[in-house]
Design an enzyme around this catalytic site. Structure first.
Site, PDB file in Angstrom:
ATOM      1  N   GLY A   1       0.834  -1.202   0.000  1.00 10.47           N
ATOM      2  CA  GLY A   1       0.000   0.000   0.000  1.00 10.47           C
ATOM      3  C   GLY A   1       0.865   1.246   0.000  1.00 10.47           C
ATOM      4  O   GLY A   1       0.596   2.202  -0.711  1.00 10.47           O
ATOM      5  N   ALA A   2       1.901   1.183   0.800  1.00 11.01           N
ATOM      6  CA  ALA A   2       2.816   2.305   0.923  1.00 11.01           C
ATOM      7  C   ALA A   2       4.029   1.839   1.712  1.00 11.01           C
ATOM      8  O   ALA A   2       3.996   0.771   2.320  1.00 11.01           O
ATOM      9  CB  ALA A   2       2.146   3.466   1.665  1.00 11.01           C
ATOM     10  N   MET A   3       5.093   2.623   1.680  1.00 16.39           N
ATOM     11  CA  MET A   3       6.306   2.246   2.421  1.00 16.39           C
ATOM     12  C   MET A   3       6.933   3.482   3.032  1.00 16.39           C
ATOM     13  O   MET A   3       7.165   4.468   2.347  1.00 16.39           O
ATOM     14  CB  MET A   3       7.274   1.533   1.476  1.00 16.39           C
ATOM     15  CG  MET A   3       8.606   1.174   2.110  1.00 16.39           C
ATOM     16  SD  MET A   3       8.391   0.011   3.499  1.00 16.39           S
ATOM     17  CE  MET A   3       9.760   0.501   4.555  1.00 16.39           C
ATOM     18  N   GLU A   4       7.221   3.351   4.339  1.00 16.12           N
ATOM     19  CA  GLU A   4       7.603   4.521   5.136  1.00 16.12           C
ATOM     20  C   GLU A   4       9.082   4.868   5.057  1.00 16.12           C
ATOM     21  O   GLU A   4       9.661   5.306   6.054  1.00 16.12           O
ATOM     22  CB  GLU A   4       7.226   4.269   6.597  1.00 16.12           C
ATOM     23  CG  GLU A   4       8.078   3.203   7.339  1.00 16.12           C
ATOM     24  CD  GLU A   4       7.509   1.799   7.290  1.00 16.12           C
ATOM     25  OE1 GLU A   4       6.694   1.524   6.391  1.00 16.12           O
ATOM     26  OE2 GLU A   4       7.891   0.978   8.147  1.00 16.12           O
ATOM     27  N   ASN A   5       9.722   4.734   3.894  1.00  7.43           N
ATOM     28  CA  ASN A   5      11.134   5.112   3.796  1.00  7.43           C
ATOM     29  C   ASN A   5      11.331   6.479   4.437  1.00  7.43           C
ATOM     30  O   ASN A   5      10.565   7.404   4.191  1.00  7.43           O
ATOM     31  CB  ASN A   5      11.554   5.183   2.331  1.00  7.43           C
ATOM     32  CG  ASN A   5      11.146   3.943   1.576  1.00  7.43           C
ATOM     33  OD1 ASN A   5      11.507   2.844   1.950  1.00  7.43           O
ATOM     34  ND2 ASN A   5      10.342   4.117   0.538  1.00  7.43           N
TER      35      ASN A   5
ATOM     36  N   HIS B   1      -0.558   6.794   8.642  1.00  8.42           N
ATOM     37  CA  HIS B   1       0.160   5.571   9.017  1.00  8.42           C
ATOM     38  C   HIS B   1       1.657   5.725   8.713  1.00  8.42           C
ATOM     39  O   HIS B   1       2.507   5.467   9.565  1.00  8.42           O
ATOM     40  CB  HIS B   1      -0.426   4.379   8.242  1.00  8.42           C
ATOM     41  CG  HIS B   1       0.272   3.069   8.470  1.00  8.42           C
ATOM     42  ND1 HIS B   1      -0.319   2.017   9.130  1.00  8.42           N
ATOM     43  CD2 HIS B   1       1.514   2.637   8.144  1.00  8.42           C
ATOM     44  CE1 HIS B   1       0.519   1.001   9.191  1.00  8.42           C
ATOM     45  NE2 HIS B   1       1.647   1.359   8.593  1.00  8.42           N
ATOM     46  N   GLU B   2       1.952   6.145   7.512  1.00  6.98           N
ATOM     47  CA  GLU B   2       3.366   6.219   7.109  1.00  6.98           C
ATOM     48  C   GLU B   2       4.100   7.299   7.890  1.00  6.98           C
ATOM     49  O   GLU B   2       5.242   7.107   8.313  1.00  6.98           O
ATOM     50  CB  GLU B   2       3.496   6.453   5.602  1.00  6.98           C
ATOM     51  CG  GLU B   2       2.785   5.417   4.719  1.00  6.98           C
ATOM     52  CD  GLU B   2       3.101   3.976   5.087  1.00  6.98           C
ATOM     53  OE1 GLU B   2       4.229   3.689   5.516  1.00  6.98           O
ATOM     54  OE2 GLU B   2       2.190   3.117   4.937  1.00  6.98           O
TER      55      GLU B   2
ATOM     56  N   HIS C   1       5.225   6.351  11.300  1.00  7.19           N
ATOM     57  CA  HIS C   1       6.474   5.576  11.328  1.00  7.19           C
ATOM     58  C   HIS C   1       7.721   6.459  11.354  1.00  7.19           C
ATOM     59  O   HIS C   1       8.788   5.973  11.706  1.00  7.19           O
ATOM     60  CB  HIS C   1       6.584   4.720  10.066  1.00  7.19           C
ATOM     61  CG  HIS C   1       5.834   3.422  10.091  1.00  7.19           C
ATOM     62  ND1 HIS C   1       5.939   2.515  11.110  1.00  7.19           N
ATOM     63  CD2 HIS C   1       4.997   2.854   9.180  1.00  7.19           C
ATOM     64  CE1 HIS C   1       5.182   1.443  10.822  1.00  7.19           C
ATOM     65  NE2 HIS C   1       4.598   1.631   9.663  1.00  7.19           N
TER      66      HIS C   1
ATOM     67  N   GLU D   1       3.993  -2.103  13.189  1.00  6.42           N
ATOM     68  CA  GLU D   1       2.853  -1.939  12.280  1.00  6.42           C
ATOM     69  C   GLU D   1       1.541  -1.721  13.039  1.00  6.42           C
ATOM     70  O   GLU D   1       0.684  -0.965  12.601  1.00  6.42           O
ATOM     71  CB  GLU D   1       2.737  -3.149  11.356  1.00  6.42           C
ATOM     72  CG  GLU D   1       3.909  -3.287  10.391  1.00  6.42           C
ATOM     73  CD  GLU D   1       4.150  -2.047   9.538  1.00  6.42           C
ATOM     74  OE1 GLU D   1       3.263  -1.162   9.477  1.00  6.42           O
ATOM     75  OE2 GLU D   1       5.237  -1.955   8.950  1.00  6.42           O
TER      76      GLU D   1
HETATM   77 ZN   LIG Z   1       3.463   0.416   8.388  1.00 10.86          ZN
END
Ligand SMILES: [Zn+2]
Ligand SMILES: *[C@@H]1O[C@H](CO)[C@@H](O)[C@H](O)[C@H]1NC(C)=O
Ligand SMILES: *[C@@H]1O[C@H](CO)[C@@H](O)[C@H](O)[C@H]1NC(C)=O
Ligand SMILES: *[C@@H]1O[C@H](CO)[C@@H](O)[C@H](O)[C@H]1NC(C)=O
Ligand SMILES: *[C@@H]1O[C@H](CO)[C@@H](O)[C@H](O)[C@H]1NC(C)=O
Length: 966
Positions: A351-355, A387-388, A391, A410
């Site tokens: 869905g997405a990635m919190e880089n 959410h991201e 993080h 998570e």
């Molecule tokens: Zn996450």
């Protein structure tokens, strides 16, 4: 990572689709495929023969137990800085036709324990031999004796290491620099450094991008690829003119250079903070962007130029600032970086990635078009951004030491995403939705004997696929639920005080879960909160044992008891706490809310306040702040159901939804009769609120799955139509169908009213959707259907229509410029009742030119949720399993969601047999990340068979009686 990566709205209602529970797809099928080549890669490293790129293939007698056979790094070397230059080529090599990237890396590490061996992760990289004849060079850093000579170098494919054997030991506390030059493939496999393709004005465009979490940074450059191996990264990207390079740090400059006779641009970045490898990100694209600043922090949104030009990034830009501010306040810690980039990618598996500093999203999760996106798209965008961004502190600034505690990372981000989104959109009451979208969803999985505890022992999670499996609904949704419960029982003030203390104390470091409990405990002490044990005592029971309790309140005696809630009985499941929990109970009586939290600490206790007489009822787990179900004595249930029918407003909104959900699940577990559960729905003819309706629809979905191929179907449809007709008329009269209501959740319920009324055969509804769709077919460039209603209208019109409607939908899908509209069409096309069309659609899922790989799983499982498509989808997966499994690797198919999706309806002995045969037949090929899903499917099928035997007749009778009385 963001959990909600699916293109289908959650509010489709009964015509809709069974979503893979939060299913954040598990990864790494390739590593399993590769392990079949184990024989040759089990071998210890053979000294290279000087040809550099060849892999060691000398078989040696197994089993060996050398350090490079272990998946965890030895604790002898600790990285400090990396200096990495990468050059992705966005045009294929003319000879090999491969898209590649080239790179150099210098990693400075400190020796903390003497060793003659260097192990550093490396996967699918080819190295260029250095002048010394080996794959790397080693020098001393910061003075000291010269580094020992390299004796041999090689790659171990199975455990993904570059291995260097040294002639002498590295000296403790001395720093060294390891330098390498390498080439990797820029494959379209959605993992590591990969390429994403899309069409712009008919021209194929390529983006080089990354997805490192959990174990693919090693596919981009050699690195100590474990989350506790934090370091500072100096990144340089080489790229073509006309493209822009992004990474975690801010760009510090771009210069023109000539490399290999090519004129290129070289962009350098500010060094990162000390961080984990899995949070790195690199992108080369010609995307456009918009930006703003917030108190010195630069906020940018990147996407395809066309999307930026159409203002689709504006919504994300407008909520990012408020969400960042909210978290700064909530965590009591300033945003740790000078910039916050967010980018929408056409091809993104998760869905997405919190880089850190460069968050990536699927387009549908970041972009929002006020003209064509739905209310759901807007909520998804706000919650996934929250959410991201959550993080950026929890996860990135402070990182769990190992993947066995993915749940805390998570679950936490999932919980606070509701708080962040609530800040951005206070009128939405979005915090209530956690009950539907996370708690109900995960209750279903966690009530199975095949569930697992939130946290596992560290040494049980080592293989890449074991790590991948941690990213499941339990981690995200149960994690969110138990943290919400903890915040409630401590009070939010105490919770955030402990949290902030934890984040500030461990900034830039790594932790284990108990570190958080300790900091919360300190806050508990400071504030004099009285608990029946320490935070850790309480949480261990929810974290270290699987499942959850059902609390039974007997209002005739005041006896309250707890029991492990399982959908079907499963004796002898081990648990360190004997399936007893310390349970916080908020409760009320007809006469009002009880002020104090009451704790159920033993299997059985007495609370005389809960003993009632006369009309008085008891309602427990107010607002479902506790992660458990509630059951009552028969009399209390009847009083509650009576209250719903007489004046449902006397029962809090979330609890109305919960009474339905608890009753249906108690019935599934054979604790109450099914007809008792159905009784909780009768009041819905007077209900206008979304949450209880959605809860009922989610539960009725099981009835549809089990019964829509039986003679119960007709009476069930009649009953549901009679329930929904008042809701349909309500919206028909208040907003109509060209407008939408004001309230956020009313918008959702309008969709429910439309799709349920149409799917249960309300003629007026079907005429409406058919004519709306016809109008669009007559004037394809002018779609007047309101974006919120599009999915419901498309699905209903495609279901009622024939080939013409389908073909039109497919054409529109192919040329859709907006991702969210494409998603709706893709989903709606699975609604057709025409088997030939469904078969054709299935075959497209193996043709990436027709359906993107990232969407293939969802199309197949959506077809399976159509009663005409069930058999076709299962047959398709069965016939093509070997092909799918071996040809589509990392990040293409979500095998677990695929298996659960196509088997959800299974409820006959024949289907069980087919599943057993399927498992046997492919045991050699394997199931990788779907192993667990397959076992769950077997268990579920058996339970379904039993359920049908025990309930079908009663349910048929009940529906028939309701119809007679209406
Ligand atoms: Zn996450
Ligand atoms: C790496 O080497 C292998 C074996 O020689 C070759 O098949 C592969 O194409 C190479 N990969 C790249 C990206 O050059
Ligand atoms: C926030 O942080 C400041 C400084 O670190 C500290 O003095 C203050 O007590 C913190 N506030 C809360 C609510 O934790
Ligand atoms: C729970 O049970 C234990 C042992 O049976 C007992 O010592 C304790 O007092 C009980 N606690 C409560 C609150 O009833
Ligand atoms: C629904 O609304 C339309 C437009 O106001 C109206 O013509 C129609 O009669 C309504 N349907 C019913 C069943 O009330």
């Amino acid at each position: 990572m963001g959990a909600k990566g699916f293109f289908i709205s959650k509010a489709v209602g009964v015509v809709g689709i069974v979503l893979g529970a939060g299913a954040v797809a598990t990864i790494i099928a390739l590593s399993v495929v590769y392990s079949q080549e184990k024989a040759k890669t089990d071998a210890p490293v053979a000294p290279t023969d000087g040809t550099g790129t060849t892999l060691p293939t000398v078989p040696t007698p197994a089993p060996s137990n050398e350090p490079w056979d272990k998946y965890r790094l030895p604790e002898s070397l600790v990285p400090e800085t990396y200096t990495v230059t990468l050059h992705p080529r966005l045009i294929p090599d003319p000879i090999t036709k491969l898209y590649i990237f080239t790179g150099t890396s210098h990693v400075v590490f400190k020796c903390v324990k003497e060793t003659q061996l260097i192990l550093i992760h490396s996967n699918k990289l080819n190295y260029t031999k250095a002048l010394n004849g080996f794959l790397a060079t080693l020098t001393t850093e910061g003075g000291g004796a010269p580094a020992p000579a390299i004796k041999s170098s090689g790659l171990v494919e199975k455990t993904q290491y570059l291995v260097l054997q040294l002639s002498d030991s590295l000296v403790k506390d001395q720093k060294y620099k390891l330098s390498t030059t390498f080439t990797g493939e820029l494959a379209d496999d959605l993992g590591g450094f990969y390429r994403s393709e899309y069409l712009e004005n008919g021209v194929k465009k390529i983006v080089a991008t990354t997805q490192m979490q959990p174990t693919d940074a090693r596919k981009a450059f050699p690195c100590f690829d474990e989350p506790a191996m934090k370091a500072i990264f100096h990144i340089t990207l080489v790229h073509a003119h006309g493209t822009r390079a992004l990474s975690n740090g801010m760009e510090t400059g771009t210069t023109d250079q000539t490399i290999d006779g090519m004129s290129v641009q070289v962009t350098t970045f500010e060094p990162t903070k000390k961080m984990s490898t899995y949070l790195l990100a690199f992108i080369v694209s010609d995307f456009g962007f918009i930006q703003t600043t917030l108190e010195g922090v630069l906020i940018r949104i990147f996407a395809r130029k066309a999307a930026i030009d159409a203002n689709q990034g504006e919504y994300a830009l407008s909520v990012t600032g408020p969400i960042l501010k909210f978290f700064e306040n909530y965590y009591n810690a300033t945003y740790p970086l000078p910039k916050s980039d967010q980018i929408a990618l056409p091809d993104f598996y998760f869905g997405a990635m919190e880089n850190w500093g460069l968050v990536m999203y699927r387009e549908t999760n970041l972009l929002y078009d006020p003209l064509t996106s739905s209310n759901r798209n807007r909520e998804t965008t706000a919650t996934i951004i929250a959410h991201e961004l959550a993080h950026m502190w929890f996860g990135n600034l402070v990182t769990l030491k190992w993947w066995n505690e993915v749940w805390l990372n998570e679950g936490f981000a999932s919980y606070v995403s509701y708080l962040g989104a609530d800040k951005a959109e206070p009128s939405w009451r979005v915090k209530d939705l956690i009950v539907l979208d996370d708690i109900h969803r995960v209750f279903a999985v966690d009530a199975l004997a095949s569930s697992h505890p939130l946290s596992s022992p560290e040494d049980s999670i080592v293989l890449p696929h074991q790590i991948g499996e941690q990213f499941d609904a339990i981690s995200y949704s149960k994690g969110a639920a138990v943290l919400r419960m903890l915040s409630d029982l401590l009070s939010e003030k105490v919770f955030v005080q402990g949290l902030s203390s934890y984040l500030n104390h461990f900034a830039h470091g790594n932790t284990v879960g108990t570190d958080l409990w300790e900091h919360l405990q300190k806050a508990v002490k400071l504030n004099g909160v009285v608990l029946p044990g320490t935070v850790q005592d309480i949480m261990n029971r929810w974290v270290l044992q699987m499942g959850f309790p059902v609390v039974t309140v007997d209002t005739t005696t005041g006896i309250v008891s707890q029991e492990h809630f399982l959908l079907s009985p499963a004796p002898n499941l081990p648990s360190p706490y004997n399936y007893e929990w310390l349970i916080p109970i908020r409760w009320m009586k007809l006469s009002g809310l009880q002020k104090d939290l009451w704790w159920l600490m033993n299997s059985t206790e007495v609370n005389m306040d809960m003993k009632t007489a006369g009309d008085e009822w008891v309602l427990a787990n107010i607002d479902v702040t506790g992660y458990y179900r509630v059951h009552y004595d028969r009399g209390n249930w009847e009083k509650l159901i009576g209250q719903l029918k007489a004046d449902h407003q006397a029962i809090p909104l979330i609890n109305r939804a919960q009474l339905v959900d608890d009753a249906f699940n108690l019935a599934r577990a054979a604790i109450v009769p099914s007809t008792h559960a159905l009784q909780t729905t009768v009041y819905l003819s007077a209900e206008r609120e979304y949450i209880p309706w959605q809860s009922a629809l989610d539960n009725m979905q099981y009835y549809y799955l089990m019964l829509d191929r039986t003679d119960v179907y007709g009476p069930m449809q009649d009953y549901m139509r009679s329930l929904v007709t008042p809701l349909y008329l309500h919206f028909n009269a208040t907003s109509g169908w060209t407008n939408v209501p004001e309230g956020h959740t009313d918008k959702y319920n309008q969709v429910n009213a439309l799709s349920l009324a149409c799917s249960t055969g309300l003629k007026e509804c079907q005429n409406l959707t058919t004519s709306l769709f016809r109008q669009w077919m007559d004037n394809a460039t002018h779609n007047t259907i309101h974006p919120n209603l599009r999915l419901a209208v498309y699905c209903s019109a495609v279901a009622a229509g024939g080939a013409a409607e389908w073909e039109f939908g497919w054409e529109q899908f192919k040329y859709a410029t907006l991702a969210s509209d494409a998603s709706r069409l893709l989903s709606a096309l699975t609604c057709t009742m025409n088997k030939t069309l469904l078969e054709r659609f299935l075959s497209y899922t193996l043709q990436p030119a027709m359906i993107r790989k990232q969407d293939a799983t969802t199309v197949i499982t959506s077809i399976a949720s159509n009663r005409e498509g069930q058999d076709l989808a299962w047959g398709f997966v069965r016939d093509n399993w070997n092909y799918i499994y071996t040809q589509y690797g990392v990040g293409s198919f979500n095998f677990a969601a695929l298996i659960s999706g196509v088997t959800t309806r299974f409820s006959t002995a024949e289907e069980l047999q087919q599943l057993v045969e399927f498992k046997q037949k492919h045991s050699a090929t394997g199931f990788g990340s779907a192993e667990l899903a397959l076992n769950q499917a077997l268990e579920r099928t058996q339970a379904n068979i039993l359920w049908l035997q025990q309930n079908k007749q009663d349910v048929l009778q009940w529906f028939t009686n309701q119809t007679l009385t209406h």
